[in-house]
Motif scaffolding. Structure first.
Motif, PDB file in Angstrom:
ATOM      1  N   UNK A   1       6.432   3.459  -5.686  1.00  0.00           N
ATOM      2  CA  UNK A   1       7.816   2.863  -5.861  1.00  0.00           C
ATOM      3  C   UNK A   1       7.715   1.409  -6.266  1.00  0.00           C
ATOM      4  N   UNK A   2       8.820   0.973  -6.961  1.00  0.00           N
ATOM      5  CA  UNK A   2       8.818  -0.583  -7.266  1.00  0.00           C
ATOM      6  C   UNK A   2       9.345  -1.280  -5.971  1.00  0.00           C
ATOM      7  N   UNK A   3       8.850  -2.327  -5.696  1.00  0.00           N
ATOM      8  CA  UNK A   3       9.098  -3.066  -4.760  1.00  0.00           C
ATOM      9  C   UNK A   3      10.526  -3.917  -4.968  1.00  0.00           C
ATOM     10  N   UNK A   4      11.507  -4.003  -4.120  1.00  0.00           N
ATOM     11  CA  UNK A   4      12.330  -4.829  -4.438  1.00  0.00           C
ATOM     12  C   UNK A   4      12.389  -6.170  -3.299  1.00  0.00           C
ATOM     13  N   UNK A   5      12.409  -7.269  -3.609  1.00  0.00           N
ATOM     14  CA  UNK A   5      12.096  -8.226  -2.453  1.00  0.00           C
ATOM     15  C   UNK A   5      12.657  -9.701  -2.829  1.00  0.00           C
TER      16      UNK A   5
ATOM     17  N   UNK B   1       0.280 -10.374  -4.166  1.00  0.00           N
ATOM     18  CA  UNK B   1      -0.421  -9.147  -3.732  1.00  0.00           C
ATOM     19  C   UNK B   1      -0.466  -8.172  -4.945  1.00  0.00           C
ATOM     20  N   UNK B   2       0.699  -8.073  -5.785  1.00  0.00           N
ATOM     21  CA  UNK B   2       0.624  -7.307  -6.976  1.00  0.00           C
ATOM     22  C   UNK B   2      -0.511  -7.845  -8.112  1.00  0.00           C
ATOM     23  N   UNK B   3      -0.655  -9.081  -8.004  1.00  0.00           N
ATOM     24  CA  UNK B   3      -1.478  -9.693  -9.044  1.00  0.00           C
ATOM     25  C   UNK B   3      -2.868  -9.277  -8.733  1.00  0.00           C
ATOM     26  N   UNK B   4      -3.365  -8.759  -7.662  1.00  0.00           N
ATOM     27  CA  UNK B   4      -4.627  -8.256  -7.308  1.00  0.00           C
ATOM     28  C   UNK B   4      -4.783  -6.693  -7.566  1.00  0.00           C
ATOM     29  N   UNK B   5      -3.554  -6.062  -8.082  1.00  0.00           N
ATOM     30  CA  UNK B   5      -3.713  -4.524  -8.486  1.00  0.00           C
ATOM     31  C   UNK B   5      -4.045  -4.387  -9.776  1.00  0.00           C
ATOM     32  N   UNK B   6      -4.878  -3.400 -10.276  1.00  0.00           N
ATOM     33  CA  UNK B   6      -5.135  -3.100 -11.550  1.00  0.00           C
ATOM     34  C   UNK B   6      -4.003  -2.468 -12.085  1.00  0.00           C
ATOM     35  N   UNK B   7      -3.316  -1.677 -11.294  1.00  0.00           N
ATOM     36  CA  UNK B   7      -2.011  -0.748 -12.085  1.00  0.00           C
ATOM     37  C   UNK B   7      -1.198  -0.982 -10.727  1.00  0.00           C
ATOM     38  N   UNK B   8       0.241  -1.123 -10.919  1.00  0.00           N
ATOM     39  CA  UNK B   8       1.285  -1.156  -9.792  1.00  0.00           C
ATOM     40  C   UNK B   8       2.454  -0.839 -10.502  1.00  0.00           C
ATOM     41  N   UNK B   9       3.496  -0.344  -9.581  1.00  0.00           N
ATOM     42  CA  UNK B   9       4.731   0.598 -10.111  1.00  0.00           C
ATOM     43  C   UNK B   9       5.784  -0.656 -10.361  1.00  0.00           C
TER      44      UNK B   9
ATOM     45  N   UNK C   1       0.890  -1.247   0.055  1.00  0.00           N
ATOM     46  CA  UNK C   1      -0.102  -0.030  -0.091  1.00  0.00           C
ATOM     47  C   UNK C   1       0.967   1.364  -0.053  1.00  0.00           C
ATOM     48  N   UNK C   2       1.823   1.087   0.941  1.00  0.00           N
ATOM     49  CA  UNK C   2       2.749   2.470   0.831  1.00  0.00           C
ATOM     50  C   UNK C   2       3.547   2.672  -0.716  1.00  0.00           C
ATOM     51  N   UNK C   3       4.089   1.439  -1.131  1.00  0.00           N
ATOM     52  CA  UNK C   3       4.668   1.463  -2.473  1.00  0.00           C
ATOM     53  C   UNK C   3       3.828   2.028  -3.612  1.00  0.00           C
ATOM     54  N   UNK C   4       2.245   1.729  -3.474  1.00  0.00           N
ATOM     55  CA  UNK C   4       1.517   2.112  -4.381  1.00  0.00           C
ATOM     56  C   UNK C   4       1.146   3.533  -4.195  1.00  0.00           C
TER      57      UNK C   4
ATOM     58  N   UNK D   1       8.880   0.901 -17.739  1.00  0.00           N
ATOM     59  CA  UNK D   1       9.089  -0.476 -18.167  1.00  0.00           C
ATOM     60  C   UNK D   1       8.481  -1.317 -17.019  1.00  0.00           C
ATOM     61  N   UNK D   2       8.633  -0.954 -15.820  1.00  0.00           N
ATOM     62  CA  UNK D   2       8.179  -1.847 -14.726  1.00  0.00           C
ATOM     63  C   UNK D   2       6.852  -1.730 -14.481  1.00  0.00           C
ATOM     64  N   UNK D   3       5.903  -0.722 -15.008  1.00  0.00           N
ATOM     65  CA  UNK D   3       4.634  -0.681 -14.629  1.00  0.00           C
ATOM     66  C   UNK D   3       4.093  -1.938 -14.956  1.00  0.00           C
TER      67      UNK D   3
END
Length: 113
Positions: free
Chosen positions: A39-43, A52-60, A32-35, A93-95
């Motif tokens: 911010x791109x998440x590095x993990x 988690x990101x699969x549930x988001x319509x748009x993520x960084x 949520x904070x990254x959205x 590219x990462x969007x």
């Protein structure tokens, strides 16, 4: 350490939850904070963050590193950033994409969701 080194280059603005007094926050809160901050998440936590990101319509974006020593992780992340630069503007590219980095330095970039 990775976030600090990236920020010190002056080319990136990277933070680690620990440095913000947020160590131990649940993954969905980190996302949520990254959205909110774009911010791109590095993990290394591929399973949970892919879901988690699969549930988001748009993520960084999400960069998944293998479990490695700090110096190897930094090298792999720098190589990944170089790869993304070759593909275009990394933030563009990462969007809605995930970049998986393997220990041998190979990359797999795919769209998610």
């Amino acid at each position: 350490m990775l976030a600090r080194v990236l920020t010190e280059t002056g080319e990136h603005s990277a933070i680690h939850p620990r440095d913000m007094g947020r160590l131990g926050e649940p993954d969905h809160v980190v996302l949520s904070r990254c959205l909110a901050e774009d911010r791109v998440i590095v993990t290394e936590n591929a399973i949970d963050f892919r879901k988690l990101v699969a549930r988001e319509e748009i993520h960084p974006g999400l960069i998944i590193l293998p479990s490695a020593r700090r110096d190897d992780a930094l090298r792999l992340l720098q190589e990944a950033l170089g790869y993304l630069t070759e593909c275009g503007v990394p933030s563009d590219v990462m969007v809605n994409h995930v970049l998986e980095v393997s220990l041998d330095g190979t990359f797999r970039l795919f769209e998610l969701p």
